[in-house]
Design a protein around this motif. Structure first.
Motif, mmCIF file in Angstrom:
data_model
loop_
_atom_site.group_PDB
_atom_site.id
_atom_site.type_symbol
_atom_site.label_atom_id
_atom_site.label_comp_id
_atom_site.label_asym_id
_atom_site.label_seq_id
_atom_site.Cartn_x
_atom_site.Cartn_y
_atom_site.Cartn_z
ATOM 1 N N ASN A 75 37.355 -26.207 11.031
ATOM 2 C CA ASN A 75 38.424 -26.987 10.125
ATOM 3 C C ASN A 75 39.252 -27.635 11.126
ATOM 4 O O ASN A 75 39.515 -26.731 12.062
ATOM 5 N N GLY A 76 39.539 -29.039 10.807
ATOM 6 C CA GLY A 76 40.477 -29.453 11.654
ATOM 7 C C GLY A 76 42.072 -28.981 11.679
ATOM 8 O O GLY A 76 42.635 -29.213 12.360
ATOM 9 N N LEU A 77 42.126 -28.910 10.189
ATOM 10 C CA LEU A 77 43.478 -28.318 9.856
ATOM 11 C C LEU A 77 43.358 -27.143 9.164
ATOM 12 O O LEU A 77 42.657 -26.335 8.858
ATOM 13 N N PRO A 78 44.585 -26.576 9.034
ATOM 14 C CA PRO A 78 44.763 -24.881 8.655
ATOM 15 C C PRO A 78 44.116 -25.219 7.153
ATOM 16 O O PRO A 78 44.323 -26.125 6.346
ATOM 17 N N GLU A 79 43.623 -24.144 6.579
ATOM 18 C CA GLU A 79 42.921 -23.850 5.318
ATOM 19 C C GLU A 79 44.098 -24.183 4.178
ATOM 20 O O GLU A 79 45.218 -23.640 4.594
ATOM 21 N N PHE A 102 34.309 -30.731 13.873
ATOM 22 C CA PHE A 102 34.957 -29.927 12.607
ATOM 23 C C PHE A 102 35.259 -30.864 11.802
ATOM 24 O O PHE A 102 35.124 -31.998 11.586
ATOM 25 N N ARG A 103 35.041 -30.308 10.283
ATOM 26 C CA ARG A 103 35.591 -30.821 9.113
ATOM 27 C C ARG A 103 37.168 -31.085 9.187
ATOM 28 O O ARG A 103 37.822 -30.500 9.728
ATOM 29 N N ILE A 104 37.647 -31.993 8.329
ATOM 30 C CA ILE A 104 38.923 -32.425 8.343
ATOM 31 C C ILE A 104 39.835 -31.096 7.665
ATOM 32 O O ILE A 104 40.677 -30.331 7.950
ATOM 33 N N LEU A 105 39.239 -30.876 6.230
ATOM 34 C CA LEU A 105 40.064 -29.955 5.411
ATOM 35 C C LEU A 105 39.209 -29.058 4.776
ATOM 36 O O LEU A 105 38.139 -29.376 4.260
ATOM 37 N N PHE A 106 39.665 -27.786 4.440
ATOM 38 C CA PHE A 106 39.050 -26.574 3.595
ATOM 39 C C PHE A 106 39.823 -26.229 2.705
ATOM 40 O O PHE A 106 41.076 -25.784 2.955
ATOM 41 N N VAL A 107 39.508 -26.234 1.459
ATOM 42 C CA VAL A 107 40.412 -25.580 0.331
ATOM 43 C C VAL A 107 39.931 -24.146 0.181
ATOM 44 O O VAL A 107 38.668 -24.185 -0.329
ATOM 45 N N ALA A 108 40.624 -23.262 0.380
ATOM 46 C CA ALA A 108 40.187 -21.668 0.034
ATOM 47 C C ALA A 108 40.108 -21.531 -1.495
ATOM 48 O O ALA A 108 40.759 -22.321 -2.242
ATOM 49 N N GLY A 109 39.656 -20.248 -1.991
ATOM 50 C CA GLY A 109 39.544 -19.922 -3.109
ATOM 51 C C GLY A 109 40.818 -19.914 -4.067
ATOM 52 O O GLY A 109 40.971 -20.201 -4.936
#
Length: 460
Positions: A75-79, A102-109
């Motif tokens: 990911n590009g930014l922090p989770e 890398f993707r831009i954003l990841f939203v964790a559970g």
């Protein structure tokens, strides 16, 4: 595979006197300067602080990411691990094209992201956190991958990519969590199967959903799903692929392309596998999309349904299913062997199927393999089936019962006119059960229904 988040509403009433608690304190919005380090720091601080946080980006700033997040290199930014609102103020968050993928954003559970007025651009996914333990090699969500809760409003996703040599999904957005997308433009994104093995797949160039997900008043345009030539692989859902409960309202899905030379190209709007979870499309338009499978199988230009689906008040027009030297079916709508489709009050107009030196069937509607189609009060007009040097059947509708002869098509009060094919200009019925009830079938070329006598109540 979906997540469920149930909000709790608490009230406090005690005796004759009601104590009204003071409103919960909320941190003021944090102004994020036009600086990637400042944005990274703001997300990290928000993740570690209690309660919801709002990050207000610099107006029309471009935050250009040149390296992945050290703690989560996919990911590009922090989770996103807490409740965070990103108020973009028309800012852009983009991956520098010279940077690693890398993707831009990841939203964790545990995350809950609201993204407003933000452009997400040029992300390039290299993993799929939700599936990595069970299915290594799957890649998903070039722009955003959401495994928690996500609300996207008034935003844009441009030029994001998900690519894998196993299976790729969600060029722009991948949603195994709970999500909503509204008033958002998703354009020019790609999902790519780049492997050499037989039977790979690329699904959902704009959006892939493992749900639940609602898409409202948005535009999914110019997205492309492709697979490696001659691998008998699947390119499908160039606009949106549904693997779970999905609702699409008042949305335009246009000019998307599924391309599978020697493989299977399926429609811009597709259901993935026959499992619980209905795909519902209400209002809006599915127009000028293309499924192209030279020497392969093009299955649905606009819609390909192989599970549970409801379509109401939708304009399905100008879509194409093309397969030179192969089989092309369902220019507007195709129902697969496990599909159940309820289609009402819609316009299926000007769609085409073309298979030079091959087989072309079902210009407007196609139910060839044992599925269930119920169509009420639709207009099926000016659809065309051609196959120079091949077979062209069912300009308005092609129906067959499938291998077991169990497929059914029920028509009620539809208008099927001015359609054209080599045979069965209005309807071609090969086998199975097809019934009419108050339908108008006229002015089709070269005939209304074929073979003669195959469709009770239809002549010509």
């Amino acid at each position: 595979m979906s997540r469920r988040h149930v909000p709790a509403i608490l009230g406090l009433v005690a005796g004759a006197l009601v104590a009204v608690p003071a409103p919960a304190a909320h941190a003021a919005a944090v102004m994020v300067r036009c600086s990637v380090p400042d944005l990274v720091e703001a997300i990290n601080v928000a993740n570690s602080s209690p309660g919801p946080d709002t990050l207000r980006l610099a107006h029309k700033c471009t935050y250009q990411l040149t390296a992945p997040d050290p703690a989560s290199p996919g990911n590009g930014l922090p989770e996103i691990r807490s409740e965070i609102t990103i108020d973009g103020r028309d800012a852009t968050i983009t991956r520098d094209k010279k940077a690693p993928k890398f993707r831009i954003l990841f939203v964790a559970g545990t995350g809950n992201l609201t993204l407003d007025r933000t452009t997400i651009k040029s992300g390039f996914a290299v993993d799929c956190p939700f599936f990595e333990d069970q299915f290594p090699g799957i890649v998903c969500g070039g722009g955003i991958s959401n495994t928690g809760t996500m609300k996207v409003t008034r935003s844009k996703f441009i030029g994001n990519t998900s690519q894998s040599d196993v299976f790729a999904q969600g060029g722009a957005i991948d949603n195994p969590g709970t999500g909503s997308v509204s008033e958002t433009e998703v354009t020019g994104n790609h999902v790519v199967y780049s492997g050499s093995d037989i039977g790979g797949g690329a699904a959902g160039a704009a959006i892939a959903n493992d749900g639940p997900l609602t898409v409202t008043r948005s535009r999914l345009t110019g997205n492309i799903a492709t697979v490696t030539k001659d691998t008998q692989s699947f390119a499908f859902g160039a606009g949106i692929i549904s693997f779970a409960e999905t609702t699409v309202k008042d949305t335009v899905i246009s000019k998307n392309r599924s391309f599978a030379p020697g493989g299977f190209a399926r429609a811009a709007v597709s259901n993935g596998i026959p499992e619980p979870g209905r795909l519902t499309v209400t209002g809006g338009a599915i127009t000028h999309n293309t499924s192209d499978a030279p020497h392969g199988f093009a299955q649905g230009g606009g819609i390909a349904n192989n599970a549970l689906m409801t379509v109401s008040k939708v304009k399905i027009s100008g879509n194409r299913a093309v397969a030179e030297g192969g089989t092309a079916r369902g220019g507007g709508v195709r129902v697969g062997p496990f599909g159940t489709l309820d289609l009402t009050d819609s316009h299926i107009t000007g769609n085409t199927v073309d298979a030079p030196n091959g087989t072309a069937q079902g210009g407007g509607l196609d139910n060839p393999d044992g599925g269930t189609l119920t169509a009420r009060r639709n207009k099926v007009l000016r659809n065309t089936v051609t196959a120079k040097g091949g077979t062209a059947q069912g300009g308005g509708l092609y129906h067959a019962g499938g291998p077991a002869g169990l497929g059914t098509t029920t028509l009620e009060e539809n208008t099927i006119t001015h359609n054209r094919a080599g045979d069965g200009g209005g309807i071609f019925k090969a086998s199975g059960v097809l019934t009419l009830n108050g339908d108008v079938i006229r002015d089709n070329e070269p005939n209304n229904c074929s073979p003669a006598g195959a469709v009770p109540g239809c002549t010509g």
